[in-house]
Design an enzyme around this catalytic site. Structure first.
Site, PDB file in Angstrom:
ATOM      1  N   SER A 216       0.781  -1.103   0.032  1.00 20.29           N
ATOM      2  CA  SER A 216       0.053  -0.020   0.025  1.00 20.29           C
ATOM      3  C   SER A 216       0.816   1.252   0.039  1.00 20.29           C
ATOM      4  O   SER A 216       2.044   1.202   0.679  1.00 20.29           O
ATOM      5  CB  SER A 216      -0.927   0.008   1.151  1.00 20.29           C
ATOM      6  OG  SER A 216      -1.591   1.237   1.401  1.00 20.29           O
TER       7      SER A 216
ATOM      8  N   TYR B 217      -2.723  -0.223  10.007  1.00 22.84           N
ATOM      9  CA  TYR B 217      -2.575  -0.521   8.507  1.00 22.84           C
ATOM     10  C   TYR B 217      -1.317  -0.184   7.822  1.00 22.84           C
ATOM     11  O   TYR B 217      -0.711  -0.830   7.333  1.00 22.84           O
ATOM     12  CB  TYR B 217      -3.895  -0.081   8.039  1.00 22.84           C
ATOM     13  CG  TYR B 217      -3.945  -0.559   6.371  1.00 22.84           C
ATOM     14  CD1 TYR B 217      -4.278  -1.765   6.097  1.00 22.84           C
ATOM     15  CD2 TYR B 217      -3.424   0.268   5.465  1.00 22.84           C
ATOM     16  CE1 TYR B 217      -4.417  -2.018   4.595  1.00 22.84           C
ATOM     17  CE2 TYR B 217      -3.461   0.012   4.051  1.00 22.84           C
ATOM     18  CZ  TYR B 217      -4.017  -1.212   3.550  1.00 22.84           C
ATOM     19  OH  TYR B 217      -4.002  -1.646   2.397  1.00 22.84           O
TER      20      TYR B 217
END
Length: 263
Positions: A146, A159
């Site tokens: 990501s 995250y």
């Protein structure tokens, strides 16, 4: 991604294992690899979701159920795939979870879950596949990371931290495996139209706000002016798994429409 009639070089005829294959980016990766000529093991904790993906691509996809947060389950599924389909030549770790919250509001359980799936899960999957690839001295591994791994995001610390860990893990593994002719790379998406992305949205205007950016949350917009489709990410994964990327390893390819400004 355009492919020849015989499939993509380095992919056609190979066995690929994809985690997180039951939906979103993982499902798009399965479809792209099949289009490039691979036979795919679609692995997901959501067994029905993985079977649905397999049923939509009959004859080329076999579904398997496993929790990447369980190292024993990962070892079993990798063994099952090699026993039933053959030697794994391509491994794609796309499983991930998102539990948004500020650091102060993140629970111990949510922090542990993010690390268990997004970091330890990636470690276990790559380790089990790499152990089998090394004696064969060939293979390609790709982690779906990501852009949050390189740019701070408010409300996404667990995250982002877990994805940063997975990114560096993949780069270190790529260094260790290079002498065996095995490549390991990362594809880091930005905002992509998946159920995980929509979890962050509360109104129909949220997509436009993501594209425009949000100064109050220190979030840069998307210079290309669109949210990615899962197929955009899958195309990058297929490229890095193919022979067209035969001299590329330890790289982190950002596929985010320019949102990170190369940060």
């Amino acid at each position: 991604m355009a492919t020849t009639g015989g499939g993509e070089a380095g992919i056609a005829g190979r066995i690929a294992l994809v985690t997180g294959a039951g939906g979103g980016i993982g499902a798009a990766v399965v479809e792209a690899l099949v289009s490039a000529g691979a036979a795919v093991a679609a692995v997901d904790l959501d067994g029905p979701g993985a079977r649905k993906v397999a049923d939509g691509l009959p004859g080329r996809v076999t579904s398997f159920t496993a929790d990447v947060a369980d190292p024993a389950a990962v070892a079993r599924v990798v063994d099952d795939v090699e026993r039933s389909l053959g030697p794994i030549g391509i491994g794609v770790s796309a499983a991930g979870i998102l539990r948004p919250a500020s650091v102060c509001d993140t629970t111990d359980e949510d922090w542990a879950a993010a690390l268990a799936v997004n970091a330890t899960g990636v470690f276990t999957v790559l380790r089990e596949i790499a152990r089998r690839m090394v004696p064969r001295r060939e293979g390609a591994l790709v982690v779906v990371g990501s852009n949050a791994a390189s740019v701070p995001r408010m409300g996404m610390a667990a995250y982002a931290a877990s994805k940063a860990a997975a990114t560096m893990l993949a780069r270190c593994l790529g260094l260790e495996l290079a002498g065996s002719g095995i490549r390991c790379n990362v594809v880091s998406p930005g905002s992509t139209d998946t159920p995980m992305q929509r979890l962050l949205w509360t109104s129909d205007d949220d997509a436009a706000r993501v594209i425009a950016g949000d100064p109050e949350r220190f979030r840069v917009g998307i210079p290309l002016g669109r949210i990615a489709d899962p197929a955009d990410i899958a195309d990058a994964v297929v490229f890095l798994a193919s022979d067209r990327a035969r001299h590329i390893t330890m790289q982190n390819l950002l596929v985010d429409g320019g949102a990170t400004l190369q940060a």
